[in-house]
Design a protein around this motif. Structure first.
Motif, short mmCIF file in Angstrom:
data_model
loop_
_atom_site.label_atom_id
_atom_site.label_comp_id
_atom_site.label_asym_id
_atom_site.label_seq_id
_atom_site.Cartn_x
_atom_site.Cartn_y
_atom_site.Cartn_z
N UNK A 120 50.79 28.40 9.93
CA UNK A 120 49.77 28.43 10.99
C UNK A 120 48.59 29.30 10.60
N UNK A 121 48.68 29.95 9.43
CA UNK A 121 47.59 30.83 8.99
C UNK A 121 46.47 30.00 8.39
N UNK A 122 45.25 30.27 8.85
CA UNK A 122 44.08 29.53 8.37
C UNK A 122 43.02 30.54 7.93
N UNK A 123 42.50 30.38 6.74
CA UNK A 123 41.45 31.25 6.21
C UNK A 123 40.16 30.44 6.12
N UNK A 124 39.14 30.88 6.83
CA UNK A 124 37.87 30.17 6.91
C UNK A 124 36.78 30.99 6.24
N UNK A 125 35.88 30.32 5.56
CA UNK A 125 34.76 31.00 4.88
C UNK A 125 33.51 30.14 5.02
N UNK A 126 32.36 30.75 4.76
CA UNK A 126 31.10 30.02 4.83
C UNK A 126 31.06 28.97 3.72
N UNK A 127 30.48 27.84 4.03
CA UNK A 127 30.37 26.75 3.06
C UNK A 127 29.21 27.04 2.10
N UNK A 128 29.45 27.07 0.80
CA UNK A 128 28.37 27.37 -0.15
C UNK A 128 27.24 26.34 -0.06
N UNK A 129 26.01 26.85 -0.14
CA UNK A 129 24.85 25.97 -0.17
C UNK A 129 24.50 25.31 1.14
N UNK A 130 25.02 25.81 2.27
CA UNK A 130 24.71 25.20 3.57
C UNK A 130 23.23 25.35 3.89
N UNK A 131 22.61 24.28 4.29
CA UNK A 131 21.18 24.27 4.59
C UNK A 131 20.98 24.37 6.09
N UNK A 132 20.63 25.55 6.56
CA UNK A 132 20.49 25.79 8.00
C UNK A 132 19.03 25.71 8.43
N UNK A 133 18.84 25.39 9.70
CA UNK A 133 17.50 25.40 10.30
C UNK A 133 17.09 26.85 10.57
N UNK A 134 15.81 27.10 10.80
CA UNK A 134 15.36 28.48 11.08
C UNK A 134 16.07 29.10 12.28
N UNK A 135 16.28 28.32 13.34
CA UNK A 135 16.92 28.89 14.53
C UNK A 135 18.39 29.19 14.25
N UNK A 136 19.04 28.38 13.42
CA UNK A 136 20.43 28.64 13.04
C UNK A 136 20.52 29.93 12.22
N UNK A 137 19.51 30.15 11.38
CA UNK A 137 19.49 31.37 10.57
C UNK A 137 19.25 32.61 11.42
N UNK A 138 18.63 32.44 12.58
CA UNK A 138 18.46 33.56 13.50
C UNK A 138 19.72 33.83 14.30
N UNK A 139 20.34 32.76 14.75
CA UNK A 139 21.47 32.89 15.67
C UNK A 139 22.76 33.32 14.98
N UNK A 140 23.05 32.73 13.82
CA UNK A 140 24.34 33.00 13.18
C UNK A 140 24.53 34.48 12.82
N UNK A 141 23.52 35.19 12.28
CA UNK A 141 23.74 36.62 11.98
C UNK A 141 24.11 37.44 13.21
N UNK A 142 23.53 37.11 14.36
CA UNK A 142 23.88 37.84 15.58
C UNK A 142 25.33 37.56 15.97
N UNK A 143 25.73 36.30 15.89
CA UNK A 143 27.11 35.95 16.21
C UNK A 143 28.08 36.56 15.21
N UNK A 144 27.70 36.54 13.94
CA UNK A 144 28.56 37.11 12.91
C UNK A 144 28.68 38.63 13.10
N UNK A 145 27.59 39.26 13.51
CA UNK A 145 27.61 40.70 13.77
C UNK A 145 28.67 41.02 14.82
N UNK A 146 28.81 40.15 15.82
CA UNK A 146 29.81 40.36 16.86
C UNK A 146 31.22 40.11 16.33
#
Length: 829
Positions: A451-477
């Protein structure tokens, strides 16, 4: 804290410190710290204190004579004209909100004074002085009013607290002076404000510093520096706005003293109160006192929402399926692995292991929400009573009563643990949510049973500007690391809320489940922020916790032991035989509630309700078998259930038409069997054949009871709410209430409700006041009677309430306030 806060040894008292070289230690820890002499500190403190009080007296005299004129002129200025005033008086004013947060991110977090401190000193020292906030029409008038009509000492603790990020990250490094304390609280004039007191010269000076009732010399100097520049800036702003009056004449008797003007409240400006707006304005007002009534209110409303959620899961098959699918869509098993393959559980034809995990999650989260907010609300009630008890005797220069400090420290610990649980939910759910799933990958599991799952960021993901703003805040949390510790949860949650407010595209990136988690984080964060601003005593929490922490942790572990037992009981293995009852296959929970009551539709409704009852009865048996009796105060409630079809009498009016039944007469009520309220987990309650409505409220334990005879609910009688009077509403509101209390015998095609129409309907009745909380949460407070409150989530991401959701809103309003559809009458009818 020594290096960041300006230092002072606290080993065991003044007598223990003479032989230790604290200056060498401080400079070793942070070479940027300047070790000052008592003469240097006294000279700087005296000069700054005189300037602070001189500017304060000038500002005060100007406002006494011209505040209304300043407010009117500022409101009429264009954005460009306001910006010119601000930049003429503070040329290097940062452009964006919370420049300290922006500087912290731009300089790769904590770099120390030698790298970024000088460059961004203004950002960290005056984080609330920025163009984005001060260009708003109300902000500068608020700031002028607060600082000009209240002495500087009222803001000392808040000004120091506002520099928290710069201090803990060492981007601000106050001077160090050992064996002295600087007095700010309790000062009446410039001669006392910033007075340096040697520990050897005053018996209490050392204790003042240890308990944080007063300040280390370096801390006091940064407060004086901050207030000196701020007050001079405000005087200069007044001079600019009143440019036609010579500076020397602004305070002359030529202009008589005027009554203090009043600024419009948020409700007067927009029609609604807003907790987010109040939080945004707080730094520009007089520091608020601890508002335990608001904390109790927020948590009480959230507790009611948790009860309603648990109830709806067991009562409403449509809601149960909606929530079940929502949880499934946020499972990390749905993320592709690094090789592009699906998770093993998805390859099983019936996906039984996955659905078992989903069923366990929906049951446990409902239980945990209820228990968590029940406990938080209980503690808030206790603290509110203590605050009322001591509010007239509390003094900024004295310790809090021990009883009250103990309650605060305990409450803060429970709030912190609640935050950890919410952050864990956010971390697990967001990466798998539909808007973000494509940006993450899983590690392939070692076998199909893990049941253990290890998740990581997908290499080379192309995000929109708003996604690049939002994700760091969520990741910070969700990372919950050093950066979050430095910045503080309230600031990050406020920044997230601000981004969602100003960027509608950001809202589309949050699913309903994620928005709900963020809403809970915001409520708990606001409680934490209230305690952080309970100054000056908040500065002493850490020291006060030293002797109490182990006891608080032990009590928390004992209190939450049943929570762990329920979680263990609801694991995948234990639900292996239950999952088939909860999997929404073969239309097991098809629930045509929006259709007219015909024999076929009634049978479908009854079958879905029976299937739902069987699932929860099976879950209850698992929990009771594994956990036994789980004691706790709760409410007993009754569920609406559809009675058997009875052919209505044929009349000339309906002859030749399909027979229908009025649902207003069709609901029957039966006890809600649940592990949370003490009904039988092993014996299913017989259906109640009477259509008499029965509502009860008792205190019970979580244990089985004997089977109940038909028609006799195992509950004490509860007084029915008074029959509501007719409420006359306009056509827009009438349409809303027809949908909330939908009657298929009257209205044939229920539709969606816009959120703005719902707000209008609730407030136009004159019965409720609406307040926007954080995120998607809105709170409605009754204007009369017990001023009880109820919370609803604004629909996400569209501002439309679906019929099935509107129907649940109507049932909640009926349970809470006794509202029914026939109490609303169209005006003029």
């Amino acid at each position: 804290m020594l290096a960041a806060g300006g230092g002072g040894g606290v080993d065991g008292g003044p007598g223990d410190l003479g032989s230790f070289d604290h200056e060498a230690l401080i400079q070793q820890l942070n070479p940027a710290v300047h070790v000052a002499t008592p003469a240097e500190v006294r000279k700087e403190a005296h000069a700054r204190s005189r300037n602070v009080f001189a500017s304060y007296e000038t500002l005060r005299a100007i406002l006494f004579r011209h505040e209304l004129t300043i407010q009117k002129r500022w409101s009429k200025k264009t954005r460009q004209q306001r910006q010119k005033v601000l930049l003429d008086t503070w040329p290097d004013m940062p452009a964006s909100h919370r420049p300290d947060f922006e500087a912290f991110r731009r300089t790769n977090r904590a770099q120390g004074l030698s790298v970024s401190g000088h460059l961004f000193k203004s950002h960290y020292t005056w984080p609330h002085i920025n163009q984005e906030d001060l260009l708003k029409p109300k902000t500068l008038p608020l700031l002028l009013n607060a600082r000009g009509r209240n002495p500087p000492v009222s803001f000392a603790a808040a000004d120091f607290e506002s520099m928290h990020l710069g201090l803990v990250s060492k981007n601000l490094s106050p001077v160090f002076l050992n064996c002295y304390t600087m007095a700010l609280h309790g000062a009446r004039d410039a001669s006392e404000y910033g007075k340096l007191v040697a520990w050897d010269d005053h018996p209490d000076a050392f204790d003042w510093m240890v308990s944080r009732k007063q300040y280390l010399p370096g801390e006091g100097l940064v407060v004086l520096e901050a207030q000196e520049k701020l007050l001079q800036f405000l005087v200069d702003c007044c001079s600019q706005i009143l440019a036609e009056i010579p500076a020397g004449d602004l305070t002359s008797s030529t202009f008589p003293v005027q009554p203090e003007p009043r600024l419009k409240t948020e409700k007067e400006s927009t029609g609604f109160d807003s907790l987010a707006a109040m939080a945004a304005e707080a730094p520009y007002r007089v520091p608020a006192k601890l508002d335990m009534k608001r904390i109790e209110s927020m948590l009480g409303s959230r507790l009611v929402a948790a009860e309603d959620h648990q109830w709806a899961l067991r009562e409403d098959p449509a809601y149960f399926v909606e929530q079940l699918i929502e949880i499934k869509e946020h499972r990390q098993e749905l993320i592709k692995d690094t090789l592009g393959a699906s998770h093993p559980t998805l390859k099983i034809i019936d996906q039984k292991p996955l659905w078992a995990r989903v069923c366990g999650t929906i049951a446990f989260e409902a239980y945990l929400q209820l228990e968590s907010f029940l406990e938080l609300h209980r503690q808030a009630q206790i603290l509110r009573l203590l605050h009322d008890k001591y509010k007239d005797t509390i003094s900024p220069t004295e310790d809090l009563p021990k009883e009250m400090m103990n309650a605060i420290l305990k409450f803060r610990h429970y709030l912190t643990q609640t935050v950890k649980g919410l952050l864990s939910q956010l971390r697990e759910s967001l990466v798998a949510s539909p808007p973000w799933r494509s940006y993450f990958v899983r590690q392939p599991p070692p076998d199909s049973t893990t049941t253990r799952i290890v998740v990581m960021s997908k290499p080379g993901a192309n995000m929109s500007p708003i996604e690049k703003q939002l994700l760091p805040l969520l990741r910070l949390l969700w990372e919950d690391g050093q950066d979050l510790f430095f910045i503080g949860l309230p600031l990050v949650v406020d920044e997230l809320g601000r981004l969602l407010e100003i960027e509608p595209r950001a809202q589309d990136l949050l699913s309903a489940r994620i928005a709900s988690i963020i809403g809970d984080l915001a409520i708990v964060s606001q409680c934490i922020a209230q305690f952080n601003l309970f100054l000056p005593w908040a500065r002493g929490y850490d020291n006060a916790l030293v002797d109490r922490e182990e006891g608080i942790k032990k009590e928390f572990a004992e209190r939450t032991k049943p929570w762990g037992a329920v979680m263990a009981a609801l694991n995948e293995r234990n639900l292996a035989q239950v999952v088939k009852l909860g999997t929404p296959s073969d239309k097991r929970f098809a629930y045509p509630v929006e259709k007219r009551r015909t024999k076929q539709n009634v049978e479908a409704l009854r079958q879905a309700e029976q299937n739902l009852d069987e699932f929860w009865a099976a879950v209850d048996r698992v929990v009771y078998t594994r956990c036994g009796q789980l004691a706790g105060p709760t409410q007993r409630r009754v569920m609406r259930r559809t009675p058997e079809w009875v052919e209505p009498a044929t009349t000339t009016a309906n002859s030749g038409k399909e027979a229908v039944l009025d649902p207003e007469l069709a609901d029957l009520y039966k006890p809600l069997s649940t592990i949370y309220i003490g009904e039988s987990a092993g014996n299913k309650t017989p259906a109640v054949t009477s259509t008499t409505k029965s509502k009860t409220k008792t205190q019970g334990s979580l244990q089985p009871t004997d089977s109940l005879p038909a028609n006799v609910p195992n509950q004490e009688p509860h007084e029915e709410p008074e029959a509501p009077v007719s409420v006359h509403v306009d056509g827009r509101s009438f349409k809303v209430f027809r949908t909330l209390f939908f009657n298929p015998a009257v209205t044939s095609s229920p539709g969606e409700i816009s959120w703005t129409d719902f707000l209008h309907a609730m407030t136009s009745t004159g019965l409720f006041m609406a307040e926007k909380m954080y995120g998607s949460v809105w709170q409605f407070e009754r204007l009369e009677g017990d001023q009880s409150r109820i919370q609803f989530h604004e629909p996400h991401p569209r501002g439309k309430i679906r019929f099935t959701t509107a129907r649940r809103y109507g049932r909640r309003l009926n349970r809470a306030f006794g509202w029914t559809g026939d109490m609303f009458v169209l005006k003029g009818k």
